[in-house]
Scaffold this motif. Structure first.
Motif, PDB file in Angstrom:
ATOM      1  N   ARG A 157     -16.408  -3.209   0.223  1.00 24.47           N
ATOM      2  CA  ARG A 157     -16.355  -1.830  -0.296  1.00 24.47           C
ATOM      3  C   ARG A 157     -14.921  -1.324  -0.475  1.00 24.47           C
ATOM      4  O   ARG A 157     -14.661  -0.518  -1.361  1.00 24.47           O
ATOM      5  CB  ARG A 157     -17.100  -0.882   0.649  1.00 24.47           C
ATOM      6  CG  ARG A 157     -18.559  -1.218   0.857  1.00 24.47           C
ATOM      7  CD  ARG A 157     -19.278  -0.121   1.655  1.00 24.47           C
ATOM      8  NE  ARG A 157     -18.740   0.030   2.999  1.00 24.47           N
ATOM      9  CZ  ARG A 157     -18.220   1.167   3.474  1.00 24.47           C
ATOM     10  NH1 ARG A 157     -18.151   2.240   2.704  1.00 24.47           N
ATOM     11  NH2 ARG A 157     -17.770   1.223   4.718  1.00 24.47           N
ATOM     12  N   PHE A 158     -14.026  -1.773   0.398  1.00 20.84           N
ATOM     13  CA  PHE A 158     -12.629  -1.333   0.361  1.00 20.84           C
ATOM     14  C   PHE A 158     -11.736  -2.472  -0.127  1.00 20.84           C
ATOM     15  O   PHE A 158     -12.015  -3.648   0.133  1.00 20.84           O
ATOM     16  CB  PHE A 158     -12.161  -0.924   1.752  1.00 20.84           C
ATOM     17  CG  PHE A 158     -12.765   0.354   2.288  1.00 20.84           C
ATOM     18  CD1 PHE A 158     -13.863   0.955   1.692  1.00 20.84           C
ATOM     19  CD2 PHE A 158     -12.212   0.947   3.423  1.00 20.84           C
ATOM     20  CE1 PHE A 158     -14.401   2.122   2.199  1.00 20.84           C
ATOM     21  CE2 PHE A 158     -12.739   2.119   3.943  1.00 20.84           C
ATOM     22  CZ  PHE A 158     -13.848   2.701   3.327  1.00 20.84           C
ATOM     23  N   THR A 159     -10.645  -2.095  -0.805  1.00 23.91           N
ATOM     24  CA  THR A 159      -9.676  -3.070  -1.280  1.00 23.91           C
ATOM     25  C   THR A 159      -8.276  -2.580  -0.962  1.00 23.91           C
ATOM     26  O   THR A 159      -7.902  -1.466  -1.341  1.00 23.91           O
ATOM     27  CB  THR A 159      -9.809  -3.297  -2.789  1.00 23.91           C
ATOM     28  OG1 THR A 159     -11.138  -3.690  -3.110  1.00 23.91           O
ATOM     29  CG2 THR A 159      -8.832  -4.375  -3.250  1.00 23.91           C
ATOM     30  N   ILE A 160      -7.512  -3.404  -0.272  1.00 21.24           N
ATOM     31  CA  ILE A 160      -6.128  -3.078   0.023  1.00 21.24           C
ATOM     32  C   ILE A 160      -5.224  -3.817  -0.954  1.00 21.24           C
ATOM     33  O   ILE A 160      -5.497  -4.964  -1.324  1.00 21.24           O
ATOM     34  CB  ILE A 160      -5.769  -3.425   1.494  1.00 21.24           C
ATOM     35  CG1 ILE A 160      -4.401  -2.874   1.870  1.00 21.24           C
ATOM     36  CG2 ILE A 160      -5.849  -4.930   1.743  1.00 21.24           C
ATOM     37  CD1 ILE A 160      -4.077  -2.985   3.354  1.00 21.24           C
ATOM     38  N   SER A 161      -4.144  -3.153  -1.361  1.00 24.92           N
ATOM     39  CA  SER A 161      -3.181  -3.787  -2.262  1.00 24.92           C
ATOM     40  C   SER A 161      -1.807  -3.197  -1.990  1.00 24.92           C
ATOM     41  O   SER A 161      -1.689  -2.088  -1.466  1.00 24.92           O
ATOM     42  CB  SER A 161      -3.581  -3.571  -3.723  1.00 24.92           C
ATOM     43  OG  SER A 161      -3.609  -2.186  -4.031  1.00 24.92           O
ATOM     44  N   ARG A 162      -0.796  -3.932  -2.348  1.00 23.67           N
ATOM     45  CA  ARG A 162       0.565  -3.445  -2.172  1.00 23.67           C
ATOM     46  C   ARG A 162       1.371  -3.721  -3.428  1.00 23.67           C
ATOM     47  O   ARG A 162       1.112  -4.678  -4.159  1.00 23.67           O
ATOM     48  CB  ARG A 162       1.231  -4.078  -0.958  1.00 23.67           C
ATOM     49  CG  ARG A 162       1.505  -5.547  -1.054  1.00 23.67           C
ATOM     50  CD  ARG A 162       2.021  -6.088   0.294  1.00 23.67           C
ATOM     51  NE  ARG A 162       3.360  -5.581   0.600  1.00 23.67           N
ATOM     52  CZ  ARG A 162       3.882  -5.601   1.835  1.00 23.67           C
ATOM     53  NH1 ARG A 162       3.178  -6.076   2.851  1.00 23.67           N
ATOM     54  NH2 ARG A 162       5.102  -5.140   2.040  1.00 23.67           N
ATOM     55  N   ASP A 163       2.371  -2.877  -3.643  1.00 30.41           N
ATOM     56  CA  ASP A 163       3.305  -3.041  -4.755  1.00 30.41           C
ATOM     57  C   ASP A 163       4.701  -3.077  -4.149  1.00 30.41           C
ATOM     58  O   ASP A 163       5.244  -2.031  -3.764  1.00 30.41           O
ATOM     59  CB  ASP A 163       3.154  -1.884  -5.740  1.00 30.41           C
ATOM     60  CG  ASP A 163       3.977  -2.065  -6.993  1.00 30.41           C
ATOM     61  OD1 ASP A 163       5.038  -2.740  -6.911  1.00 30.41           O
ATOM     62  OD2 ASP A 163       3.600  -1.526  -8.040  1.00 30.41           O
ATOM     63  N   ASN A 164       5.265  -4.257  -4.039  1.00 29.88           N
ATOM     64  CA  ASN A 164       6.566  -4.394  -3.384  1.00 29.88           C
ATOM     65  C   ASN A 164       7.705  -3.824  -4.214  1.00 29.88           C
ATOM     66  O   ASN A 164       8.795  -3.585  -3.684  1.00 29.88           O
ATOM     67  CB  ASN A 164       6.820  -5.858  -3.045  1.00 29.88           C
ATOM     68  CG  ASN A 164       5.985  -6.325  -1.860  1.00 29.88           C
ATOM     69  OD1 ASN A 164       5.471  -5.508  -1.093  1.00 29.88           O
ATOM     70  ND2 ASN A 164       5.826  -7.626  -1.718  1.00 29.88           N
ATOM     71  N   ALA A 165       7.491  -3.604  -5.474  1.00 28.39           N
ATOM     72  CA  ALA A 165       8.515  -2.975  -6.307  1.00 28.39           C
ATOM     73  C   ALA A 165       8.550  -1.459  -6.087  1.00 28.39           C
ATOM     74  O   ALA A 165       9.594  -0.830  -6.228  1.00 28.39           O
ATOM     75  CB  ALA A 165       8.260  -3.282  -7.773  1.00 28.39           C
ATOM     76  N   LYS A 166       7.397  -0.891  -5.741  1.00 29.53           N
ATOM     77  CA  LYS A 166       7.304   0.555  -5.559  1.00 29.53           C
ATOM     78  C   LYS A 166       7.262   0.960  -4.084  1.00 29.53           C
ATOM     79  O   LYS A 166       7.209   2.140  -3.768  1.00 29.53           O
ATOM     80  CB  LYS A 166       6.058   1.091  -6.267  1.00 29.53           C
ATOM     81  CG  LYS A 166       6.087   0.935  -7.776  1.00 29.53           C
ATOM     82  CD  LYS A 166       4.834   1.519  -8.412  1.00 29.53           C
ATOM     83  CE  LYS A 166       4.879   1.386  -9.924  1.00 29.53           C
ATOM     84  NZ  LYS A 166       3.649   1.945 -10.560  1.00 29.53           N
ATOM     85  N   ASN A 167       7.244  -0.044  -3.181  1.00 26.97           N
ATOM     86  CA  ASN A 167       7.187   0.230  -1.736  1.00 26.97           C
ATOM     87  C   ASN A 167       5.927   0.999  -1.345  1.00 26.97           C
ATOM     88  O   ASN A 167       5.972   1.918  -0.513  1.00 26.97           O
ATOM     89  CB  ASN A 167       8.423   1.015  -1.269  1.00 26.97           C
ATOM     90  CG  ASN A 167       9.701   0.225  -1.396  1.00 26.97           C
ATOM     91  OD1 ASN A 167       9.674  -0.969  -1.678  1.00 26.97           O
ATOM     92  ND2 ASN A 167      10.814   0.887  -1.206  1.00 26.97           N
ATOM     93  N   THR A 168       4.812   0.612  -1.936  1.00 25.16           N
ATOM     94  CA  THR A 168       3.574   1.311  -1.652  1.00 25.16           C
ATOM     95  C   THR A 168       2.460   0.344  -1.252  1.00 25.16           C
ATOM     96  O   THR A 168       2.453  -0.824  -1.664  1.00 25.16           O
ATOM     97  CB  THR A 168       3.093   2.123  -2.859  1.00 25.16           C
ATOM     98  OG1 THR A 168       2.930   1.256  -3.981  1.00 25.16           O
ATOM     99  CG2 THR A 168       4.085   3.224  -3.206  1.00 25.16           C
ATOM    100  N   VAL A 169       1.542   0.851  -0.465  1.00 27.94           N
ATOM    101  CA  VAL A 169       0.313   0.133  -0.133  1.00 27.94           C
ATOM    102  C   VAL A 169      -0.839   1.099  -0.322  1.00 27.94           C
ATOM    103  O   VAL A 169      -0.774   2.248   0.126  1.00 27.94           O
ATOM    104  CB  VAL A 169       0.347  -0.445   1.293  1.00 27.94           C
ATOM    105  CG1 VAL A 169       0.602   0.628   2.336  1.00 27.94           C
ATOM    106  CG2 VAL A 169      -0.928  -1.218   1.595  1.00 27.94           C
TER     107      VAL A 169
END
Length: 127
Positions: A66-78
């Protein structure tokens, strides 16, 4: 590292919500990232985590599928995308950062592995 969570709110059961966490103050890629939650009267529990590269993820049984985690290392976000929400998902959601020094690409599920915590964002699911 400082962590700032956002995106919580009120949603009906069966709906979707996305919470985000922005990191600052250090190199983001040094940290595995996790999301935890704490409901009233309960202990803080693991929800999801993602490794430094983004290549490994882990989920609690209660949110898997149901949940999905993701990160963007260029934007420093998760981010944590939450679908098919249930009333029992109601909690304050915290992002956390795990600093470690091995070469392994780890996504820890253990609360004690996390060194830095954000302030939390409230998610309320109405039934």
């Amino acid at each position: 590292v400082q962590l700032q969570a956002s995106g919580g709110g009120l949603v009906q059961a069966g709906g979707s919500l996305r919470v985000s966490c922005e990191a600052s103050g250090d190199k983001f890629v040094k940290y595995a990232m996790g999301w935890f939650r704490q409901a009233p009267g309960k202990e803080r529990e693991f929800v999801a985590s993602v490794s430094r590269s983004g290549g490994r993820t882990a989920y609690s049984d209660s949110v898997k599928g149901r949940f999905t985690i993701s990160r963007d290392n260029a934007k420093n976000t998760v981010d944590l995308q939450m679908d098919s929400l249930k009333s029992e998902d109601t909690a304050v959601y915290y992002c956390a950062a795990d600093l470690y020094f091995t070469l392994s690409d780890i996504a820890s599920t253990r609360r004690n592995d996390y060194d830095y915590w954000g302030q939390g964002t409230q998610v309320t699911v109405s039934s």
